[in-house]
Scaffold this active site. Structure first.
Site: not given
Length: 551
Positions: A214, A265
């Site tokens: 956002d 990751e």
């Protein structure tokens, strides 16, 4: 020839159709507000629709001053929506159906009920105030305005909860580019950066496939907090105005490179999606460089007037800008912040439209808006890249334009003192059953906002049985999009004229012609085999329609 970036292993978002769920208005398993269990109950509907992923607007703990975009706890589901176990169950159920899950992240600001801000209020001289933008002074720190109206600064002692409180004499100001209940975080503070990296890992550990960010353009501010003597807007500049000191600052890209490393990751298949309102497509492309975001909403496409020249230009420019950084173009026509397409496109002036429509405002041409919206969706689905569908677009839902002001909840309505209707009209609870109370939104029929009567004939169950309904069109449209590989095809425009005519070309299949008309009809070539059409016609493609065909 218009090209697009080629697919990459694991990067499912490059071709995906992603469906936006506004949870309080999608489906409820209990009361008047939608919840996570309600979403789980509708996943088969979404699978049958043919989407690849869902994006779920915020469901975190929040006082709901801005419908969940004021987050008080980023690691816990608000009880009104369910529990953390429900969130995990939702992700699991979606994955069982082959659907990816993107969740909202709100990093520009927190709720004023967040533990950090509450600690900052209690400790005027403490380090917590460095987590936000607090400033001393008798005068307001600068001329920045709130997106929701009025000034972007509030003095602590002027808060509604200040009288009689420990901070009633606190004269410091704090920055909020949205509502005063949404204080902006200071992203120059390493503690803020570390906290959000940890929040990302928290939800990645629970299986989410990505995040929609956002106000991605707003995190970094010019530290000098200079005045900006131009109208405040969620863009990088207006005309010849300089870059606003609080939007689209270069420092945001360092943050997203850090986030990209966090997602990596967990493998190459986790997505970051930018809600970045910027003035130039070249600026937008910076958000989706290989080491940053995966996608960025193409708001230029959403805001483009419905006419042939405007659409031709924005499609060409969008593809060129995204190709320059090897990213997919991400097409979007509607979301929870704009007037619904079926109403917006029926207004005398098309484009982004007003911030809500009242019954006393200029009213759209209902039939014209409906036809244009379906044509735009058929065109959008043919374009290379990814596309987003806001809940209810597949039903052709219009804006609710007869809401009584007494039921409105959008802070934009209140901060502008009613000058703007606000966004409630596009957030009306979904109609699922034509003959049920509340059109089947909740077991009791209760809805947090009233639904217009026309939603009954547009309910999902009524449309599912109608071969000429928008829902049937969308199911056909998305199935054909996937079957024909439209998202990864080359797009050619053999000629320019009073309508758009593209040829979608991909090795191993026939060329697919895509025509979208505007004010004038177009001839359908003899022998054309129609694959998808936004509305029925014979021989001549009518104005404000779209069709795919092969020869």
């Amino acid at each position: 020839m218009l090209l697009h970036a080629q697919s990459a292993p694991g990067q499912w978002w490059r071709e995906a159709v992603i469906y936006q769920i506004y949870p309080r208005s999608f489906a409820s398993s209990a009361g008047p507000i939608g919840d996570l269990r309600g979403i789980i109950g509708k996943l088969d509907y979404l699978k049958d629709l043919g989407v690849d992923a869902v994006w779920i607007s915020p469901f975190y703990v929040s006082p709901q001053k801005d419908a969940g975009y004021d987050v008080a706890d980023y690691r816990r589901v608000d009880p009104m929506f369910g529990t953390n176990d429900d969130a995990v169950a939702l992700v699991r159920a979606a994955h069982e159906r082959g659907l990816k899950v993107i969740v909202d992240m709100v990093p520009n600001h927190t709720s004023d009920q967040h533990a950090w801000f509450q600690a900052a209020l209690r400790n005027p001289g403490g380090p917590e105030r460095e987590l936000y933008w607090f400033r001393e002074g008798e005068e307001i720190p600068n001329d920045w305005g709130s997106i929701f109206g009025k000034a972007a600064w509030t003095r602590v002692c002027d808060r509604s909860d200040a009288p009689g409180s420990p901070w009633e004499h606190d004269k410091q100001w704090y920055l909020h580019l949205f509502d005063s209940s949404q204080p902006d975080l200071n992203w120059d503070n390493p503690a803020v950066r570390a906290e959000f990296r940890d929040i990302l890992r928290f939800w990645l550990d629970r299986g989410v496939d990505g995040f929609r960010i956002d106000v991605a353009h707003g995190l970094v501010k010019d530290k000098a907090l200079p005045n900006w003597n131009y109208e405040v807007a969620m863009v990088s500049g207006i005309g010849d105005a300089p870059r606003p000191p609080h939007w689209n600052q270069p420092g945001v890209h360092e943050i997203y490179r850090e986030w990209r490393a966090v997602l990596d990751e967990y493998g190459p298949d986790r997505a970051l999606v930018a809600e970045a309102w910027v003035d130039e497509l070249t600026d937008l492309a910076n958000y989706v460089r290989p080491d940053e975001m995966s996608q960025a909403f193409n708001f230029d496409f959403l805001c483009t007037p419905f006419d042939v020249d405007s659409y031709r230009a924005v499609i060409a420019d969008s593809l060129a800008a995204m190709d320059s950084v090897g990213a997919p173009t991400t097409w979007v026509l509607s979301n929870h912040d704009v007037v619904r397409a079926a109403s917006r496109m029926g207004l005398p002036v098309t484009g982004k439209g007003p911030n809500g429509i009242r019954s006393t405002d200029t009213q759209p041409d209902v039939e014209l808006g409906f036809d244009r919206a379906l044509a735009a969706h058929v065109l959008q689905a043919a374009l290379p890249g990814s596309c987003y569908i806001y809940q209810g677009e597949e039903l052709g839902l219009p804006e609710h334009m007869a809401l009584d002001d007494s039921v409105r909840e959008d802070p934009a309505f209140f901060r502008t003192e009613g000058a703007e209707a606000g966004r409630d009209g596009c957030r009306i609870p979904m109609p699922w059953q034509a003959d049920a109370p509340g059109y089947g939104f909740s077991p009791s029929g209760a809805t947090w906002l009233p639904q217009p009567k026309e939603y009954g004939k547009l309910a999902a169950d009524a449309q599912a049985a109608d071969p000429a309904s928008p829902l049937t069109l969308f199911r056909t449209l998305l199935a054909e999009r996937k079957r024909l590989g439209m998202a990864r095809a080359e797009l050619n425009e053999p000629e320019e004229g009073h309508h758009l005519h593209y040829i979608s070309r991909l090795a191993g299949r026939d060329d697919v012609h895509v025509i979208c008309t505007f004010d004038e009809p177009a001839e359908l070539p003899a022998g054309a085999k129609i694959l998808v059409q936004s509305r029925p016609f014979a021989g001549v493609i009518p104005p404000n329609a779209a069709v795919w065909y092969t020869l």
